[in-house]
Design a protein around this motif. Structure first.
Motif, PDB file in Angstrom:
ATOM      1  N   MET A  52      43.915  38.310  33.985  1.00 15.77           N
ATOM      2  CA  MET A  52      44.025  39.680  34.492  1.00 15.77           C
ATOM      3  C   MET A  52      43.926  39.585  36.012  1.00 15.77           C
ATOM      4  N   ILE A  53      44.927  40.070  36.715  1.00 16.66           N
ATOM      5  CA  ILE A  53      44.984  39.863  38.161  1.00 16.66           C
ATOM      6  C   ILE A  53      44.583  41.136  38.903  1.00 16.66           C
ATOM      7  N   VAL A  54      43.402  41.097  39.508  1.00 15.15           N
ATOM      8  CA  VAL A  54      42.991  42.181  40.400  1.00 15.15           C
ATOM      9  C   VAL A  54      43.614  41.869  41.758  1.00 15.15           C
ATOM     10  N   PRO A  55      44.554  42.684  42.219  1.00 19.49           N
ATOM     11  CA  PRO A  55      45.302  42.307  43.428  1.00 19.49           C
ATOM     12  C   PRO A  55      44.469  42.387  44.702  1.00 19.49           C
ATOM     13  N   GLU A  56      44.933  41.661  45.706  1.00 21.28           N
ATOM     14  CA  GLU A  56      44.322  41.736  47.028  1.00 21.28           C
ATOM     15  C   GLU A  56      44.342  43.189  47.512  1.00 21.28           C
ATOM     16  N   GLY A  57      43.250  43.601  48.130  1.00 21.36           N
ATOM     17  CA  GLY A  57      43.157  44.976  48.622  1.00 21.36           C
ATOM     18  C   GLY A  57      42.523  45.932  47.635  1.00 21.36           C
ATOM     19  N   HIS A  58      42.193  45.442  46.428  1.00 22.84           N
ATOM     20  CA  HIS A  58      41.549  46.286  45.420  1.00 22.84           C
ATOM     21  C   HIS A  58      40.216  45.657  45.019  1.00 22.84           C
ATOM     22  N   LEU A  84      40.768  48.084  29.025  1.00 20.45           N
ATOM     23  CA  LEU A  84      39.793  48.703  28.124  1.00 20.45           C
ATOM     24  C   LEU A  84      38.420  48.827  28.776  1.00 20.45           C
ATOM     25  N   GLU A  85      38.310  48.297  30.000  1.00 22.14           N
ATOM     26  CA  GLU A  85      37.061  48.383  30.752  1.00 22.14           C
ATOM     27  C   GLU A  85      37.395  48.254  32.232  1.00 22.14           C
ATOM     28  N   ALA A  86      36.505  48.669  33.090  1.00 20.99           N
ATOM     29  CA  ALA A  86      36.695  48.507  34.525  1.00 20.99           C
ATOM     30  C   ALA A  86      36.523  47.029  34.897  1.00 20.99           C
ATOM     31  N   VAL A  87      37.291  46.576  35.883  1.00 20.01           N
ATOM     32  CA  VAL A  87      37.154  45.205  36.385  1.00 20.01           C
ATOM     33  C   VAL A  87      37.077  45.255  37.908  1.00 20.01           C
ATOM     34  N   ARG A  88      36.460  44.207  38.467  1.00 20.31           N
ATOM     35  CA  ARG A  88      36.254  44.176  39.910  1.00 20.31           C
ATOM     36  C   ARG A  88      36.744  42.864  40.499  1.00 20.31           C
ATOM     37  N   GLY A  89      37.183  42.917  41.754  1.00 14.66           N
ATOM     38  CA  GLY A  89      37.609  41.742  42.487  1.00 14.66           C
ATOM     39  C   GLY A  89      37.003  41.741  43.871  1.00 14.66           C
ATOM     40  N   PRO A  90      37.167  40.651  44.621  1.00 13.77           N
ATOM     41  CA  PRO A  90      36.573  40.573  45.959  1.00 13.77           C
ATOM     42  C   PRO A  90      37.253  41.456  46.986  1.00 13.77           C
ATOM     43  N   GLY A  91      38.497  41.845  46.725  1.00 18.04           N
ATOM     44  CA  GLY A  91      39.207  42.713  47.652  1.00 18.04           C
ATOM     45  C   GLY A  91      40.005  41.973  48.703  1.00 18.04           C
ATOM     46  N   ASP A  92      39.481  40.829  49.183  1.00 16.75           N
ATOM     47  CA  ASP A  92      40.154  40.103  50.262  1.00 16.75           C
ATOM     48  C   ASP A  92      41.167  39.076  49.746  1.00 16.75           C
ATOM     49  N   ARG A  93      41.269  38.921  48.437  1.00 18.62           N
ATOM     50  CA  ARG A  93      42.208  37.962  47.837  1.00 18.62           C
ATOM     51  C   ARG A  93      42.390  38.310  46.362  1.00 18.62           C
ATOM     52  N   VAL A 130      43.664  28.125  49.603  1.00 16.93           N
ATOM     53  CA  VAL A 130      44.578  29.165  49.128  1.00 16.93           C
ATOM     54  C   VAL A 130      43.787  30.461  48.963  1.00 16.93           C
ATOM     55  N   ARG A 131      44.412  31.564  49.311  1.00 17.59           N
ATOM     56  CA  ARG A 131      43.742  32.870  49.231  1.00 17.59           C
ATOM     57  C   ARG A 131      43.792  33.367  47.790  1.00 17.59           C
ATOM     58  N   MET A 132      42.828  32.903  46.991  1.00 16.77           N
ATOM     59  CA  MET A 132      42.720  33.330  45.597  1.00 16.77           C
ATOM     60  C   MET A 132      41.306  33.051  45.106  1.00 16.77           C
ATOM     61  N   LYS A 133      40.935  33.716  44.023  1.00 17.90           N
ATOM     62  CA  LYS A 133      39.656  33.488  43.367  1.00 17.90           C
ATOM     63  C   LYS A 133      39.877  33.521  41.852  1.00 17.90           C
ATOM     64  N   PRO A 134      39.393  32.486  41.133  1.00 20.12           N
ATOM     65  CA  PRO A 134      38.831  31.226  41.626  1.00 20.12           C
ATOM     66  C   PRO A 134      39.945  30.291  42.099  1.00 20.12           C
ATOM     67  N   GLY A 135      39.583  29.210  42.787  1.00 21.40           N
ATOM     68  CA  GLY A 135      40.573  28.217  43.176  1.00 21.40           C
ATOM     69  C   GLY A 135      40.871  28.161  44.660  1.00 21.40           C
ATOM     70  N   LYS A 136      40.001  28.719  45.495  1.00 24.84           N
ATOM     71  CA  LYS A 136      40.251  28.701  46.943  1.00 24.84           C
ATOM     72  C   LYS A 136      40.410  27.283  47.498  1.00 24.84           C
TER      73      LYS A 136
END
Length: 400
Positions: A376-382, A329-338, A270-276
């Motif tokens: 907190m969901i960092v969406p795909e593409g971000h 309240l702070e910046a968060v990061r995701g992989p971008g591809d999922r 599945v296209r998600m992190k964590p839990g692919k």
């Protein structure tokens, strides 16, 4: 690799709600209603007093200080003796039926009683402190809908409607199988080459928390024969959950066994992190979800996929976690591809909701789930959301 939405849709489409059963009302808390509830009566069934005080006619009290004789008294649980004379009052207790002719109740605090009469120190208005028949529920009203999760207020409401038995959906039995040579149950010695099987307890608790029946079958070691044996033991379950064994390692055998014979796998990533790594298929005719083995991945995947399946078995109206937006309240990061499901702490900041990370976000850091109350969901593409941005959150524990 498919999207979260497609994976969830595929799983839910293979689930058939269980039949209903009639159970005593006192056992219905936490169960899902399997019928619409239509009231066969008015509640309250008669006009009654909302206060201890005096039933009066408002025309008898044109100004404060009027003194009225007390015609009679109606304790709670008693019936009126009949009409009362003009220029008099009836002493009445909370919940007692309002006597014929009365159109208001004056509460006791606004009166002075002495020598068989009462002085009214206010000018009452018509309908003051009277609860009218059908004010709460009218006969014929749809009170509760099929699929409602019965909580304390619903149980009280059903008791008011005199429902001794309630039709509820049956609870599914969910078989839970941990996998791996490296995990040890609580009754096993924890040697240097072992780690605690926390997923076993976590999944058992999550299943029970939803109102389903967990069937823990222990640990299947990393052999196909051991896993087949556990699947055979799950023959009376409605759903099978495994944890671990669905990745790319040489000893990850769950996916292999799920494709043997008449078994089938519908997807396994599945296209998600964590839990692919996540497998879904049919084993011995039973829907089976192969959850990843890392503790955070296990819980995240359970919430996204196993939870909706279990709730559909029980006929629930809503299958997914509640969503809302909060200020970062702070910046968060995701992989971008999922999409990236970070653990967060949701709280109130003045007039709005805000959210902050629980800290380190590794998929093995189970304490991040224990500290948090939402994803907190960092969406795909971000890749980055900045402090002050709005982020979508899924609430798994409403603790704020």
């Amino acid at each position: 690799m498919i999207t979260i939405e497609k994976a969830r849709e595929t799983i839910v489409s293979r689930i058939t709600p269980l039949p209903s059963e009639k159970i005593p009302l006192e056992q219905a808390l936490g169960r899902y209603l399997a019928e619409d509830i239509v009231s066969q009566m008015d509640i309250p069934s008669w006009n009654n007093s909302a206060m201890d005080g005096y039933a009066v006619r408002v025309t008898d009290i044109p100004h404060a200080g009027v003194r009225l004789g007390i015609a009679y008294e109606i304790p709670a649980g008693s019936l009126p003796q009949g009409p009362f004379p003009e220029g008099s009052a009836v002493k009445i207790m909370t919940g007692a039926p309002v006597p014929p002719g009365a159109d208001a109740v004056v509460k006791r605090e606004d009166t002075i009683e002495s020598e068989g009469a009462v002085t009214v120190n206010i000018v009452p208005k018509k309908s003051d402190h009277i609860r009218f028949a059908g004010e709460d529920i009218a006969k014929g009203d749809l009170i509760l809908q099929k699929g409602t999760l019965l909580e304390a207020a619903h149980i009280g409401l059903l008791a008011s409607l005199r429902r001794v038995m309630v039709l509820c959906s049956q609870r599914p039995t969910v078989a839970i199988i941990a996998t791996g040579n490296e995990v040890a149950d609580l009754d096993e010695e924890l040697t240097e080459n072992k780690i605690p099987s926390s997923n076993s307890s976590t999944l058992t608790s999550l299943v029970r928390q939803l109102g389903a029946i967990p069937l823990y079958l222990g640990i299947a070691r990393d052999t196909k024969a051991g896993l087949r044996d556990k699947f055979e033991q799950a023959s009376r379950a409605d759903l099978i959950l495994t944890s671990g064994g669905v990745s790319m390692g040489d000893y990850d055998v769950v996916r292999d066994v799920m494709t043997e014979g008449a078994n089938s796998v519908e997807f396994w990533q599945v296209r998600m992190k964590p839990g692919k790594p996540l497998a879904f298929g049919i084993i011995n005719g039973i829907p089976a979800i192969g959850l990843p083995g890392n503790p955070v991945s296990t819980m995240t995947s359970f919430d996204q996929f196993a939870r909706p399946a279990i709730l559909k078995f029980m006929g629930a109206q809503t299958l997914t976690l509640p969503r809302l937006k909060a200020r970062l309240l702070e910046a968060v990061r995701g992989p971008g591809d999922r999409p990236h499901y970070l653990r967060g702490i949701l709280k109130r900041c003045g007039d709005e909701l805000c959210v902050v990370s629980t800290g380190p976000q590794g998929s093995g850091i189970l304490s991040s789930m224990a500290r948090g109350n939402c994803y907190m969901i960092v969406p795909e593409g971000h890749r980055t959301l900045e402090q002050g941005d709005l982020i979508e959150c899924e609430v798994f524990h409403a603790s704020w």
